[in-house]
Design an enzyme around this catalytic site. Structure first.
Site, PDB file in Angstrom:
ATOM      1  N   HIS A 128       0.751  -1.243  -0.213  1.00 48.74           N
ATOM      2  CA  HIS A 128       0.088  -0.089  -0.068  1.00 48.74           C
ATOM      3  C   HIS A 128       0.916   1.328  -0.154  1.00 48.74           C
ATOM      4  CE1 HIS A 128      -3.442  -2.317   0.107  1.00 48.74           C
ATOM      5  NE2 HIS A 128      -3.794  -2.295   1.373  1.00 48.74           N
ATOM      6  N   HIS A 163     -10.171   2.137   0.338  1.00 48.11           N
ATOM      7  CA  HIS A 163      -9.709   0.920   1.319  1.00 48.11           C
ATOM      8  C   HIS A 163     -10.816   1.065   2.680  1.00 48.11           C
ATOM      9  CE1 HIS A 163      -7.699  -1.945   3.756  1.00 48.11           C
ATOM     10  NE2 HIS A 163      -6.860  -2.137   2.686  1.00 48.11           N
ATOM     11  N   GLU A 179     -11.726  -3.776  -2.517  1.00 48.57           N
ATOM     12  CA  GLU A 179     -10.712  -2.523  -2.892  1.00 48.57           C
ATOM     13  C   GLU A 179     -10.330  -2.826  -4.500  1.00 48.57           C
ATOM     14  OE1 GLU A 179      -7.108  -3.059  -0.659  1.00 48.57           O
ATOM     15  OE2 GLU A 179      -8.478  -4.730   0.716  1.00 48.57           O
TER      16      GLU A 179
END
Length: 360
Positions: A114, A188, A325
């Site tokens: 991420h 997210h 996501e």
């Protein structure tokens, strides 16, 4: 309930360096509400009606920016520069290898997750509120400088949240760069359609418009295979209760402690298409996810452990929220057979995802 759509703002607390953060409240004509902060472009609260018209907050998160800074598993944030995992924390582009932070170690195998130690979820975006065509919108912009978290190129990113008349929350992404770089942005939020802090999500029904998945190794990195879901616990081509097969004796589930995988969406057109539908029987709430992306990561909150105490004062235990996501596939910079995530100068990254809510 009907009112004029609006967008207002209030302080959300200072960062350690003294910079102020702001919380923006978007309300549509039907009374649905989204609270979004310029720190991490985070959706802090999302109030949507149940079958009786009762509004509940259906996303996990905190009441103050201090809590997000201290510890957050990406609650509600825009994730980048590259959402999901990159194997070994490195990739090679145009003959040059770029080392990245290895900030995640599933199966004791380090990887980059991420966007690194300070991804887009941990930066202060500039925000412009407006009401456009009767819908409250929040435009968030951030310049990721060349070399930030190891990535090449100055990347200018825009994310626009729109709270629609139809109780949808739309996210439009745009980015440009002055050097070739990987880009894979996602939203997210952790959803619990019964309401945040109200137990686990195992009774939710989920349908994914995806007949294939990208299997992973013990480090949750795709092996490169595109595997059919038929006959496996990963078959959500028809609505399935999330809890029914989450603990099945399946190696893929054991690697992740449940669901934390990328589904290959059947629609690969690049147009908005229905990717997922989730519903919760007690409240009657239903969420559709529409996207232009080729994949979606369904994460079942396996790593939530009760240490995070949320907005209602309840600890978030294991599987108390789920994420959908929308994305390109994990580790794409190292997997040439996957759809490319490389953005080059002169190109514009554009993609949209819509979370649409109803009750039945």
């Amino acid at each position: 309930m009907s009112s004029l759509p609006s967008i207002t703002s209030a302080p959300f607390g200072p960062l350690a360096d003294g910079r102020a953060t702001t919380l923006y409240t978007l309300v549509n004509a039907r009374g649905a509400r989204a609270d979004i902060t310029d720190y991490g472009a985070i959706v802090v609260r999302l109030f949507m009606p149940d079958r009786a018209g009762r509004l509940d907050d259906i996303v996990l998160g905190y009441n103050s920016v201090t809590d997000y800074v201290r510890s957050s598993p990406y609650f509600g944030a825009i994730v980048g520069r590259f959402g999901n995992r990159i194997a070994h924390g490195r990739f090679t582009l145009d003959g040059q290898t770029y080392p990245l932070a290895t900030n995640n170690t599933p199966g004791n195998l380090p990887c980059h997750l991420h966007g690194g130690n300070v991804g887009f979820d941990k930066v202060l975006w500039s925000a412009t509120p407006a009401v456009v065509d009767g819908a409250p919108t929040l435009t968030l912009q951030y310049r990721s400088p060349d070399g930030e978290e190891g990535y090449p190129g100055n990347l200018d990113v825009t994310a626009v949240y729109t709270l629609g008349h139809d109780n949808s929350l739309r996210v439009d992404y745009r980015a440009t760069t002055d050097r070739a770089t990987p880009v894979n942005l996602t939203q997210h939020s952790y959803f619990n359609l019964q309401g945040e802090g109200r137990g686990d999500i195992l009774d939710h029904q989920l349908q994914l418009h995806a007949s294939h998945v990208t299997p992973v190794n013990a480090g949750l990195i795709p092996t490169g295979r595109i595997a059919p879901v038929a006959g496996t616990p990963f078959d959500f081509t028809t609505p399935q209760r999330i809890g029914d097969r989450v603990d099945a004796p399946d190696e893929q589930l054991q690697f992740a402690g449940g669901y934390d995988h990328n589904w290959v969406l059947d629609s690969q057109s690049g147009q908005l298409a229905l990717a997922a539908t989730a519903s919760e029987p007690t409240s009657g709430r239903t969420m559709q996810v529409w996207t232009q992306e080729p994949g979606v990561q369904f994460y079942g909150g396996n790593f939530l452990d009760g240490s995070a105490v949320g907005k209602s004062g309840q600890p978030y235990g294991r599987r108390s929220g789920f994420c959908l996501e929308t994305q390109h596939y994990p580790d794409s910079p190292n997997q040439p057979a996957f759809p490319s995530t490389i953005l080059r100068p002169g190109q514009t990254y554009r993609t949209s995802t819509v979370f649409k809510f109803s009750a039945r």
